[in-house]
Scaffold this motif. Structure first.
Motif, PDB file in Angstrom:
ATOM      1  N   ARG A  86     -20.940   1.945 -44.446  1.00 38.45           N
ATOM      2  CA  ARG A  86     -20.646   2.034 -45.882  1.00 38.45           C
ATOM      3  C   ARG A  86     -19.470   1.157 -46.283  1.00 38.45           C
ATOM      4  NH1 ARG A  86     -17.731   5.971 -48.924  1.00 38.45           N
ATOM      5  NH2 ARG A  86     -17.406   7.124 -46.992  1.00 38.45           N
ATOM      6  N   GLN A  87     -18.391   1.179 -45.516  1.00 39.88           N
ATOM      7  CA  GLN A  87     -17.205   0.398 -45.877  1.00 39.88           C
ATOM      8  C   GLN A  87     -16.784  -0.574 -44.775  1.00 39.88           C
ATOM      9  OE1 GLN A  87     -14.530   3.669 -46.790  1.00 39.88           O
ATOM     10  NE2 GLN A  87     -14.934   3.461 -48.985  1.00 39.88           N
ATOM     11  N   ASP A  88     -17.704  -0.886 -43.882  1.00 39.64           N
ATOM     12  CA  ASP A  88     -17.366  -1.762 -42.763  1.00 39.64           C
ATOM     13  C   ASP A  88     -18.630  -2.435 -42.269  1.00 39.64           C
ATOM     14  OD1 ASP A  88     -16.146  -3.029 -40.647  1.00 39.64           O
ATOM     15  OD2 ASP A  88     -16.011  -1.232 -39.386  1.00 39.64           O
ATOM     16  N   SER A  89     -18.628  -3.741 -42.220  1.00 39.14           N
ATOM     17  CA  SER A  89     -19.795  -4.458 -41.701  1.00 39.14           C
ATOM     18  C   SER A  89     -19.355  -5.702 -40.960  1.00 39.14           C
ATOM     19  CB  SER A  89     -20.764  -4.822 -42.832  1.00 39.14           C
ATOM     20  OG  SER A  89     -20.194  -5.795 -43.685  1.00 39.14           O
ATOM     21  N   CYS A  90     -20.181  -6.092 -40.026  1.00 37.81           N
ATOM     22  CA  CYS A  90     -19.942  -7.307 -39.236  1.00 37.81           C
ATOM     23  C   CYS A  90     -21.312  -7.892 -38.913  1.00 37.81           C
ATOM     24  CB  CYS A  90     -19.168  -6.951 -37.961  1.00 37.81           C
ATOM     25  SG  CYS A  90     -18.736  -8.385 -36.950  1.00 37.81           S
TER      26      CYS A  90
END
Length: 343
Positions: A86-90
């Motif tokens: 939701r608040q973190d992607s890579c």
């Protein structure tokens, strides 16, 4: 340097190749520690050109799997392998294997986003509401008329223990039984001194200390996972065990959702020092804590349920299912012979 070919499930590649030629979807039952959460996404990414999305019940499992999978590719996260929460992607346009939670993937669908040739439902034995909702929705997409303009993914459903007949009927495929337990696990049942009180939490600390002493005296003393329902029980049992056994006996750690990344990463570091890790069911599936030789299973978990009489969600402490018990005991049979004590 380890590769995907070093995973136990690699020896079953031929069965997987036959299965994807014979049917649209996959249903896989493979024991804990066989590497299914890593090998199957990699296998599918090699045989298909589109993205493989791997769904996990918990963020920490999705993150640790993405990081380990990237290492097997000898790349940093965000290239071939990535993750998205939701608040973190890579991730990047080149990402072929994307690890997500069920909740995050459901939110994407609600906003009309679907970029996947395969969607893997991992640890499906947990059967939470968002998992079943996604499963039903994607099955409906597969059965609906399609003029080619709608991209409909193929589905793979996996776990160490499944309700086979139900899932075979839903997916229209036979269940693939793959792999075998890597190391034997001795299962011991510890009769509680207060048999009716464990679910309420009364006497839980003393039962945990008894089980830890049993493992210690029998030299099953590398890394031990202690499964407890929540943070309050973790704190109490941590204190009781360190006082009863002494801090020189082992390093005592805690693992639960909401911890900072640095604390969680420390638990996944390789070490020969004896450790006792007090955890919720966050460590039950898809993650591998190094060097686990013992498991202490309280046999309970805390879950959120909707109370129709009060019209609110409430937290309840309940006995775990057989499938959950299998998952917990299997944490100790991944890299060496193990022992699991339940009560």
């Amino acid at each position: 340097m380890r590769t995907y070919k070093d995973l136990a499930l690699a020896e079953e590649e031929g069965k997987l190749e036959s299965a994807i030629l014979a049917s649209r979807n996959l249903l896989i039952e493979a024991p804990t520690g066989s590497g299914k959460s890593l090998f199957v996404p990699w296998f599918l990414s090699r045989h298909f050109s589109g993205r493989v999305v791997v769904l996990q019940p918990r963020r920490i499992a999705a993150l640790s799997l993405a990081q380990y999978s990237a290492k097997l590719h000898n790349e940093p996260c965000g290239k071939t392998v990535g993750y998205q929460f939701r608040q973190d992607s890579c991730k990047s346009a080149a990402t072929r294997i994307l690890f997500q939670t069920y909740g995050n993937f459901l939110q994407e669908l609600l906003h009309g986003k679907l970029d996947a040739e395969w969607v893997i439902f991992d640890e499906y034995h947990e059967r939470k509401a968002d998992m079943d909702l996604l499963f039903a929705h994607l099955l409906k997409l597969q059965s609906a008329p399609n003029d080619g303009n709608v991209k409909v993914p193929r589905l793979a459903v996996m776990s160490a223990k499944l309700n086979r007949s139900e899932m075979e009927n839903a997916l229209g495929v036979k269940c693939l039984e793959l792999g075998h337990p890597l190391y034997p696990v001795q299962i011991l049942h510890q009769t509680p001194a207060q048999p009716t009180s464990i679910v309420s939490g009364v006497g839980l600390e003393s039962e945990v200390v008894r089980a830890l002493r049993t493992l210690y005296r029998n030299n099953v003393w590398k890394t031990t996972l202690v499964f407890l329902p929540g943070k309050a029980e973790i704190s109490r049992c941590h204190t009781a065990a360190s006082e009863a056994l002494g801090n020189n006996c082992a390093e005592f750690l805690e693992l639960y959702g909401g911890q900072d990344r640095e604390t969680q990463d420390r638990i996944f570091e390789e070490t020969e020092k004896p450790r006792v890790i007090f955890t919720t069911n966050i460590a039950e599936t898809s993650i591998t804590v190094p060097n686990v030789s013992g498991v202490v299973d309280s046999g309970i978990e805390r879950i959120s349920e909707y109370d129709d009489s009060e019209k609110v969600n409430v937290l309840r402490t309940l006995p775990i299912s057989l499938q959950n018990a299998v998952q917990r005991s299997g944490r100790s049979g991944r890299t060496q012979n193990g022992c699991a004590i339940s009560f």
